[in-house]
Design a protein around this motif. Structure first.
Motif, PDB file in Angstrom:
ATOM      1  N   LYS B  14       0.613  -1.336   0.128  1.00 12.28           N
ATOM      2  CA  LYS B  14      -0.072   0.101   0.174  1.00 12.28           C
ATOM      3  C   LYS B  14       0.895   1.191   0.127  1.00 12.28           C
ATOM      4  O   LYS B  14       1.870   1.428   0.823  1.00 12.28           O
ATOM      5  N   HIS B  16       0.405   3.981   1.209  1.00 14.13           N
ATOM      6  CA  HIS B  16       0.661   5.096   2.419  1.00 14.13           C
ATOM      7  C   HIS B  16       1.823   4.637   3.568  1.00 14.13           C
ATOM      8  O   HIS B  16       2.431   5.205   4.137  1.00 14.13           O
ATOM      9  N   MET B  52      -2.725  12.422   0.393  1.00  6.73           N
ATOM     10  CA  MET B  52      -3.497  11.404   0.834  1.00  6.73           C
ATOM     11  C   MET B  52      -3.076  10.409   2.045  1.00  6.73           C
ATOM     12  O   MET B  52      -3.224   9.905   3.137  1.00  6.73           O
ATOM     13  N   ARG B  55      -1.093  11.965   4.684  1.00  3.80           N
ATOM     14  CA  ARG B  55      -1.404  11.838   6.239  1.00  3.80           C
ATOM     15  C   ARG B  55      -1.740  11.101   6.948  1.00  3.80           C
ATOM     16  O   ARG B  55      -1.465  10.401   7.892  1.00  3.80           O
ATOM     17  N   GLU B  56      -2.214   9.846   5.667  1.00  2.89           N
ATOM     18  CA  GLU B  56      -1.935   8.237   6.862  1.00  2.89           C
ATOM     19  C   GLU B  56      -1.116   7.579   7.905  1.00  2.89           C
ATOM     20  O   GLU B  56      -0.887   7.733   9.143  1.00  2.89           O
ATOM     21  N   ARG B  59       0.180  10.269  10.408  1.00  5.79           N
ATOM     22  CA  ARG B  59      -0.673   9.949  11.683  1.00  5.79           C
ATOM     23  C   ARG B  59      -0.063   8.958  12.123  1.00  5.79           C
ATOM     24  O   ARG B  59      -0.442   8.943  13.264  1.00  5.79           O
ATOM     25  N   ARG B  60       0.392   7.808  12.019  1.00 12.30           N
ATOM     26  CA  ARG B  60       0.371   6.713  12.471  1.00 12.30           C
ATOM     27  C   ARG B  60       2.007   7.207  13.068  1.00 12.30           C
ATOM     28  O   ARG B  60       2.947   7.098  13.727  1.00 12.30           O
ATOM     29  N   ALA B  63       1.002   8.991  16.290  1.00 12.12           N
ATOM     30  CA  ALA B  63       0.961   7.817  17.454  1.00 12.12           C
ATOM     31  C   ALA B  63       2.319   7.925  17.692  1.00 12.12           C
ATOM     32  O   ALA B  63       1.999   7.576  19.106  1.00 12.12           O
ATOM     33  N   GLU B  64       3.063   7.509  17.367  1.00 12.01           N
ATOM     34  CA  GLU B  64       4.218   7.358  17.989  1.00 12.01           C
ATOM     35  C   GLU B  64       5.360   8.246  18.774  1.00 12.01           C
ATOM     36  O   GLU B  64       6.777   7.394  18.677  1.00 12.01           O
ATOM     37  N   LYS B  65       4.554   9.131  17.889  1.00  5.66           N
ATOM     38  CA  LYS B  65       5.740  10.361  19.023  1.00  5.66           C
ATOM     39  C   LYS B  65       6.438  10.238  18.219  1.00  5.66           C
ATOM     40  O   LYS B  65       7.779  11.180  18.582  1.00  5.66           O
ATOM     41  N   ASP B 153       8.134 -10.038  18.867  1.00  8.94           N
ATOM     42  CA  ASP B 153       7.078  -8.202  17.668  1.00  8.94           C
ATOM     43  C   ASP B 153       6.703  -7.262  18.851  1.00  8.94           C
ATOM     44  O   ASP B 153       7.106  -6.013  18.192  1.00  8.94           O
ATOM     45  N   ASP B 157       8.267  -4.041  18.116  1.00  6.97           N
ATOM     46  CA  ASP B 157       7.919  -2.581  17.761  1.00  6.97           C
ATOM     47  C   ASP B 157       8.075  -1.251  18.561  1.00  6.97           C
ATOM     48  O   ASP B 157       8.256  -0.539  18.230  1.00  6.97           O
TER      49      ASP B 157
END
Lengths: 237, 237
Positions: B14, B16, B52, B55-56, B59-60, B63-65, B153, B157
């Motif tokens: 994908k 993104h 587009m 943006r995703e 955004r991720r 979230a992970e700073k 995992d 991560d």
DNA sequence: GCGCGTATATTGTGATCACATCGACGCCGC
DNA sequence: GCGGCGTCGATGTGATCACAATATACGCGC
């Protein structure tokens, strides 16, 4: 009516943040069971917004592993927990949450401790009346009231992420065990340790509390591994 | 030409995700300095995609700073690190990474250890030639080659997230100190411990490695607190 | 020359549309 | 009655458009 709903408090915050909060809250409270499929448009319709902000909220939750996007299926759902995963979550929680509690110890105000007692009282009441939702809410309030005092945003967010992942499963655990034989929790010891200002005592209480909760979950995970051999055409409901 | 670029390897993944990988790679290698502003449209234009998927991905990363969205400003940028934040990152890294290394110990294959030696050799070469980028790449390869073996995992991560946050600052550290007086790293001890299969020895080597690196970063953070009093109209470039 | 207000450009955010892909349901043929 | 197959609906993804808010640049007035 869905279990998720927006705050509807003053239109100040960005919409995708409200959607995120709504979803995160539902997840952390176990209101959305594991493997439950979720769809952008459905959520958007339920919340009365366009799919756009939902996509962003969901993307964030995926990054936090509170949701997953099946590769083949490309369907969105709440992740299931494997034993390996639970073990990692347990280790992580056993590290951060005692750490947060120890950091919070010297910063605990009288007021915060009072709130702790209050939350614990609500917890016991919910426990005796078999109110699962009330129990989870009170337990969450108790823990995060502590973590908020630690003044360690990175650890706080990490703890939140972990709770986000275990949340959906706690409800499953209660479904199996009921609220009856729950833990003798260590909240009383913890409060006492806070009052005497002993970080190490707080740490061990918190670790025991986390460990016992997660071991309960681990038992449920393990017990469901084999006991449903075939069960053909025996769907419930 | 920007420092970020897409993989351009078969159009399977994908978009993104490709954007995310590109950005994460640039961040973890310190190719995007702290406080550097980024914009969705600019990135999209540089990567040749629509805003587009960017943006995703962003955004991720938020979230992970690894990125932040200034509340007032509503501008997107790479977060700066405060001392408090570095201390938390240090604690977190000192916990997960030794844990990952210990988990990896019994699973280390001959081939993996060979790759470790190879990475360490590349690291030393980059170090002596003053090649900052090469050093960071080799160091990253060394560590994550280990972590990948741990079969954990969630921890993997988490480590990735932490590196994502410290990445931009490592480059700053090197800018201040140069690659000269870098650490006597503990990679040799670690490799030896892997070969003798001693998880505890691995753990202490890894912890020392992480700790010394982060203390270096901490010194830089602290030293920049006061030493630039005014510096009016003295912009570089 | 300098300060300040306006105008323009750029930003993130949200909505809507278009599309490829996959699941589910139903119909047809055996 | 039942299995295979085609159609329809729903899904996530990406592009484009519209908009409010803010930073930046320009120009006017002092």
């Amino acid at each position: 009516m869905s279990v998720v709903s927006l705050d509807t408090a003053g239109g100040d915050g960005k919409v995708h943040d409200q959607v995120y909060d709504a979803l995160a809250d539902a997840l952390i409270k176990g209101q959305i069971p594991p493997l439950n499929p979720v769809s952008l448009r459905t959520l958007a319709a339920n919340l009365g917004v366009s799919p756009m902000p939902v996509r962003e909220a969901v993307r964030r939750l995926i990054a936090e592993k509170a949701l997953e996007l099946q590769a083949s299926n490309k369907r969105l759902r709440v992740p299931d927990l494997t034993e390996k995963r639970v073990l990692q979550l347990m280790k992580a929680r056993e590290w951060v949450e005692p750490e947060l509690a120890a950091l919070a110890t010297p910063r605990m105000t009288k007021d915060a401790i009072r709130r702790l007692r209050d939350d614990d009282a609500k917890l016991m009441k919910a426990l005796s009346s078999g109110d699962v939702g009330g129990y989870m809410q009170a337990n969450q309030d108790f823990h995060f009231c502590i973590y908020a005092q630690a003044d360690a945003d990175l650890f706080y967010d990490l703890a939140r992420t972990l709770w986000l992942q275990v949340g959906p499963f706690m409800r499953v655990v209660f479904g199996r065990l009921g609220t009856v034989q729950l833990p003798k929790d260590h909240h009383q010891d913890m409060i006492a340790a806070f009052e005497s200002g002993d970080p190490e005592a707080v740490r061990v209480s918190m670790q025991a509390d986390v460990r016992e909760g997660m071991e309960m979950m681990l038992d449920v995970i393990r017990s469901r591994a084999e006991p449903e051999p075939k069960r053909r055409r025996a769907q419930s409901k």
